[in-house]
Motif scaffolding. Sequence first.
Motif, PDB file in Angstrom:
ATOM      1  N   ILE A 119       0.834  -1.205   0.000  1.00  0.00           N
ATOM      2  CA  ILE A 119       0.000   0.000   0.000  1.00  0.00           C
ATOM      3  C   ILE A 119       0.866   1.252   0.000  1.00  0.00           C
ATOM      4  O   ILE A 119       0.558   2.244  -0.684  1.00  0.00           O
ATOM      5  N   ASP A 120       1.965   1.232   0.756  1.00  0.00           N
ATOM      6  CA  ASP A 120       2.893   2.374   0.728  1.00  0.00           C
ATOM      7  C   ASP A 120       3.377   2.640  -0.693  1.00  0.00           C
ATOM      8  O   ASP A 120       3.458   3.794  -1.136  1.00  0.00           O
ATOM      9  N   LEU A 121       3.702   1.586  -1.411  1.00  0.00           N
ATOM     10  CA  LEU A 121       4.204   1.743  -2.782  1.00  0.00           C
ATOM     11  C   LEU A 121       3.082   2.156  -3.732  1.00  0.00           C
ATOM     12  O   LEU A 121       3.317   2.906  -4.692  1.00  0.00           O
ATOM     13  N   TYR A 122       1.867   1.701  -3.475  1.00  0.00           N
ATOM     14  CA  TYR A 122       0.721   2.167  -4.266  1.00  0.00           C
ATOM     15  C   TYR A 122       0.524   3.668  -4.067  1.00  0.00           C
ATOM     16  O   TYR A 122       0.177   4.396  -5.015  1.00  0.00           O
ATOM     17  N   ASN A 123       0.724   4.147  -2.864  1.00  0.00           N
ATOM     18  CA  ASN A 123       0.549   5.576  -2.596  1.00  0.00           C
ATOM     19  C   ASN A 123       1.575   6.431  -3.333  1.00  0.00           C
ATOM     20  O   ASN A 123       1.358   7.622  -3.547  1.00  0.00           O
ATOM     21  N   ILE A 124       2.689   5.821  -3.706  1.00  0.00           N
ATOM     22  CA  ILE A 124       3.706   6.537  -4.484  1.00  0.00           C
ATOM     23  C   ILE A 124       3.358   6.525  -5.961  1.00  0.00           C
ATOM     24  O   ILE A 124       3.513   7.526  -6.663  1.00  0.00           O
ATOM     25  N   GLU A 125       2.879   5.400  -6.450  1.00  0.00           N
ATOM     26  CA  GLU A 125       2.459   5.277  -7.847  1.00  0.00           C
ATOM     27  C   GLU A 125       1.218   4.406  -7.891  1.00  0.00           C
ATOM     28  O   GLU A 125       1.265   3.224  -7.547  1.00  0.00           O
ATOM     29  N   GLN A 126       0.089   4.990  -8.304  1.00  0.00           N
ATOM     30  CA  GLN A 126      -1.211   4.330  -8.195  1.00  0.00           C
ATOM     31  C   GLN A 126      -1.415   3.280  -9.289  1.00  0.00           C
ATOM     32  O   GLN A 126      -2.190   3.472 -10.236  1.00  0.00           O
ATOM     33  N   ASP A 127      -0.735   2.161  -9.119  1.00  0.00           N
ATOM     34  CA  ASP A 127      -0.927   1.006  -9.995  1.00  0.00           C
ATOM     35  C   ASP A 127      -1.788   0.008  -9.221  1.00  0.00           C
ATOM     36  O   ASP A 127      -1.352  -0.549  -8.210  1.00  0.00           O
ATOM     37  N   SER A 128      -3.011  -0.227  -9.703  1.00  0.00           N
ATOM     38  CA  SER A 128      -3.993  -0.985  -8.928  1.00  0.00           C
ATOM     39  C   SER A 128      -3.549  -2.408  -8.608  1.00  0.00           C
ATOM     40  O   SER A 128      -4.012  -2.992  -7.613  1.00  0.00           O
ATOM     41  N   VAL A 129      -2.654  -2.978  -9.427  1.00  0.00           N
ATOM     42  CA  VAL A 129      -2.219  -4.351  -9.159  1.00  0.00           C
ATOM     43  C   VAL A 129      -1.512  -4.449  -7.810  1.00  0.00           C
ATOM     44  O   VAL A 129      -1.511  -5.506  -7.171  1.00  0.00           O
ATOM     45  N   ARG A 130      -0.939  -3.358  -7.362  1.00  0.00           N
ATOM     46  CA  ARG A 130      -0.163  -3.365  -6.115  1.00  0.00           C
ATOM     47  C   ARG A 130      -1.038  -3.619  -4.894  1.00  0.00           C
ATOM     48  O   ARG A 130      -0.553  -4.147  -3.883  1.00  0.00           O
ATOM     49  N   ILE A 131      -2.276  -3.233  -4.946  1.00  0.00           N
ATOM     50  CA  ILE A 131      -3.137  -3.393  -3.766  1.00  0.00           C
ATOM     51  C   ILE A 131      -4.278  -4.373  -4.000  1.00  0.00           C
ATOM     52  O   ILE A 131      -5.085  -4.594  -3.091  1.00  0.00           O
ATOM     53  N   MET A 160      -3.195  -4.844  11.753  1.00  0.00           N
ATOM     54  CA  MET A 160      -4.016  -3.682  12.084  1.00  0.00           C
ATOM     55  C   MET A 160      -3.654  -2.439  11.255  1.00  0.00           C
ATOM     56  O   MET A 160      -4.558  -1.720  10.799  1.00  0.00           O
ATOM     57  N   PRO A 161      -2.375  -2.141  11.024  1.00  0.00           N
ATOM     58  CA  PRO A 161      -2.054  -0.981  10.183  1.00  0.00           C
ATOM     59  C   PRO A 161      -2.593  -1.094   8.760  1.00  0.00           C
ATOM     60  O   PRO A 161      -2.873  -0.074   8.128  1.00  0.00           O
ATOM     61  N   VAL A 162      -2.750  -2.320   8.249  1.00  0.00           N
ATOM     62  CA  VAL A 162      -3.309  -2.493   6.904  1.00  0.00           C
ATOM     63  C   VAL A 162      -4.741  -1.968   6.865  1.00  0.00           C
ATOM     64  O   VAL A 162      -5.133  -1.259   5.925  1.00  0.00           O
ATOM     65  N   PHE A 163      -5.539  -2.295   7.872  1.00  0.00           N
ATOM     66  CA  PHE A 163      -6.911  -1.803   7.939  1.00  0.00           C
ATOM     67  C   PHE A 163      -6.923  -0.267   7.992  1.00  0.00           C
ATOM     68  O   PHE A 163      -7.753   0.375   7.342  1.00  0.00           O
ATOM     69  N   ALA A 164      -5.989   0.299   8.760  1.00  0.00           N
ATOM     70  CA  ALA A 164      -5.899   1.764   8.852  1.00  0.00           C
ATOM     71  C   ALA A 164      -5.494   2.368   7.510  1.00  0.00           C
ATOM     72  O   ALA A 164      -6.030   3.409   7.097  1.00  0.00           O
ATOM     73  N   GLN A 165      -4.557   1.721   6.826  1.00  0.00           N
ATOM     74  CA  GLN A 165      -4.132   2.213   5.514  1.00  0.00           C
ATOM     75  C   GLN A 165      -5.285   2.206   4.521  1.00  0.00           C
ATOM     76  O   GLN A 165      -5.437   3.140   3.726  1.00  0.00           O
ATOM     77  N   LEU A 166      -6.099   1.149   4.562  1.00  0.00           N
ATOM     78  CA  LEU A 166      -7.215   1.064   3.627  1.00  0.00           C
ATOM     79  C   LEU A 166      -8.276   2.116   3.931  1.00  0.00           C
ATOM     80  O   LEU A 166      -8.914   2.656   3.017  1.00  0.00           O
ATOM     81  N   THR A 167      -8.470   2.423   5.195  1.00  0.00           N
ATOM     82  CA  THR A 167      -9.386   3.513   5.547  1.00  0.00           C
ATOM     83  C   THR A 167      -8.868   4.831   4.990  1.00  0.00           C
ATOM     84  O   THR A 167      -9.616   5.609   4.380  1.00  0.00           O
ATOM     85  N   ALA A 229       4.268  -0.772  18.310  1.00  0.00           N
ATOM     86  CA  ALA A 229       4.415  -0.372  16.911  1.00  0.00           C
ATOM     87  C   ALA A 229       3.063  -0.242  16.217  1.00  0.00           C
ATOM     88  O   ALA A 229       2.831   0.692  15.436  1.00  0.00           O
ATOM     89  N   ALA A 230       2.163  -1.181  16.483  1.00  0.00           N
ATOM     90  CA  ALA A 230       0.845  -1.137  15.852  1.00  0.00           C
ATOM     91  C   ALA A 230       0.083   0.123  16.238  1.00  0.00           C
ATOM     92  O   ALA A 230      -0.506   0.799  15.377  1.00  0.00           O
ATOM     93  N   LEU A 231       0.093   0.442  17.520  1.00  0.00           N
ATOM     94  CA  LEU A 231      -0.631   1.627  17.980  1.00  0.00           C
ATOM     95  C   LEU A 231      -0.051   2.892  17.370  1.00  0.00           C
ATOM     96  O   LEU A 231      -0.787   3.798  16.962  1.00  0.00           O
ATOM     97  N   VAL A 232       1.270   2.951  17.295  1.00  0.00           N
ATOM     98  CA  VAL A 232       1.929   4.105  16.683  1.00  0.00           C
ATOM     99  C   VAL A 232       1.522   4.243  15.225  1.00  0.00           C
ATOM    100  O   VAL A 232       1.141   5.324  14.755  1.00  0.00           O
ATOM    101  N   ARG A 233       1.592   3.148  14.492  1.00  0.00           N
ATOM    102  CA  ARG A 233       1.309   3.209  13.055  1.00  0.00           C
ATOM    103  C   ARG A 233      -0.156   3.559  12.784  1.00  0.00           C
ATOM    104  O   ARG A 233      -0.452   4.337  11.868  1.00  0.00           O
ATOM    105  N   VAL A 234      -1.053   3.021  13.573  1.00  0.00           N
ATOM    106  CA  VAL A 234      -2.472   3.318  13.368  1.00  0.00           C
ATOM    107  C   VAL A 234      -2.765   4.784  13.683  1.00  0.00           C
ATOM    108  O   VAL A 234      -3.456   5.474  12.910  1.00  0.00           O
ATOM    109  N   MET A 235      -2.248   5.291  14.791  1.00  0.00           N
ATOM    110  CA  MET A 235      -2.499   6.695  15.132  1.00  0.00           C
ATOM    111  C   MET A 235      -1.826   7.644  14.157  1.00  0.00           C
ATOM    112  O   MET A 235      -2.348   8.729  13.864  1.00  0.00           O
ATOM    113  N   ASP A 236      -0.671   7.245  13.649  1.00  0.00           N
ATOM    114  CA  ASP A 236       0.023   8.082  12.673  1.00  0.00           C
ATOM    115  C   ASP A 236      -0.773   8.159  11.372  1.00  0.00           C
ATOM    116  O   ASP A 236      -0.840   9.209  10.733  1.00  0.00           O
ATOM    117  N   LEU A 237      -1.383   7.044  10.993  1.00  0.00           N
ATOM    118  CA  LEU A 237      -2.176   7.006   9.770  1.00  0.00           C
ATOM    119  C   LEU A 237      -3.525   7.699   9.930  1.00  0.00           C
ATOM    120  O   LEU A 237      -3.996   8.392   9.022  1.00  0.00           O
TER     121      LEU A 237
END
Length: 373
Positions: A119-131, A160-167, A229-237
């Motif tokens: 997802i991080d790499l998709y956010n850099i270049e929106q190629d749908s295959v990545r996600i 858990m960060p994946v769910f946050a990224q998708l939101t 780490a999970a709590l940090v990443r979710v709150m950061d996102l």
Amino acid sequence: MKSKILGFVALTAALMSCQPKAETFPTKQEVLNKMVLTNQYFMDKWPDTGKSIITNKERPSNIWTRAVYYEGLMALYSIDPDQTFHDYALSWGENHNWGLRDGITTRNADNQCCGQTYIDLYNIEQDSVRIHDIKASIDSMMVTDKIDDWDWIDAIQMAMPVFAQLTKLTGDTAYSERAYDMYMDSKVTQGLWNAADSLWWRDADFLPPYTEPNGEDCYWSRGNGWVVAALVRVMDLLPNDPHRDEYETTLLQMLEALTHLQREDGFWNCSLHDPDHFGGKETTGTALFVYGMAWAVNNNLVDAATYKPIIQKAWNAMAKDAVHENGFLGYVQGTGKEPKDGQPVTYTSMPDFEDYGLGCYLLAGSEVYKMAE
């Protein structure tokens, strides 16, 4: 008289030179140098990002251990946007066809961890295959009512960060709401959180009456680090998530508890409440705690004057005592679920997987770098 004064000055200077050098907070360049050094060692050792990992058996290199490394690499890239880092991560996704171990029907958080970098790499270049596959995997969970998948605390960081990224990516809060439900199931329903000590039992195997040799509860360092780490990443996102108070309160309670458990040498033990049960320096838990503490300082959630010396002591200890001249990272506990696993943990010991330890270290460095002058 003059000779006596000169003699006194000389003696004073000699005594001062014998005193241990006072620790200072590292500069940004010093932090970055250690991150680049350790990362280069790994990239040189693993030039083929699609190569399988062989330990007791062969595994694809998009498993959780390697996925955690790429979390760290993307954190390094965020502060040092070297195209080499980006391309190395990109080739990893491409070599695995942006897929998940066991396919899109997997509910296993370990298999979904790679999605964080996809997802991080998709956010850099929106190629749908990545996600495509990671989103399909999470979506397949969303159409069920099952929320008890995270029955070991490592899973909270892996998925858990994946769910946050998708939101954040889609604007659909159903993902973050489901993540909250699963997190609370782990914490409350499964009872893996002990409010009395502000720490987590790794899984049901360690709930009371299980105890360490000294009679204390078993709180595994790296397991608690995963939750930090999970709590940090979710709150950061998702800084404005409606459940932010829960995440922030839990993180701060954990960090407060951990301040009292740091070793004199700056590290934390594998067993947080029994320092004699496989006690000694351990890098992965230490790095994850530093990551959480430094992030909390950088986001004005804790008193910097209280936490900065703790972070300084831990980072300097890892940089000095764990990082080899060639970039190999020592004192990394191998895979497992408790203090006795992956032993012995020494300066020169090679863990069964050496990727996730570096990922933890790079995550820590990315936040210490922001603190540094």
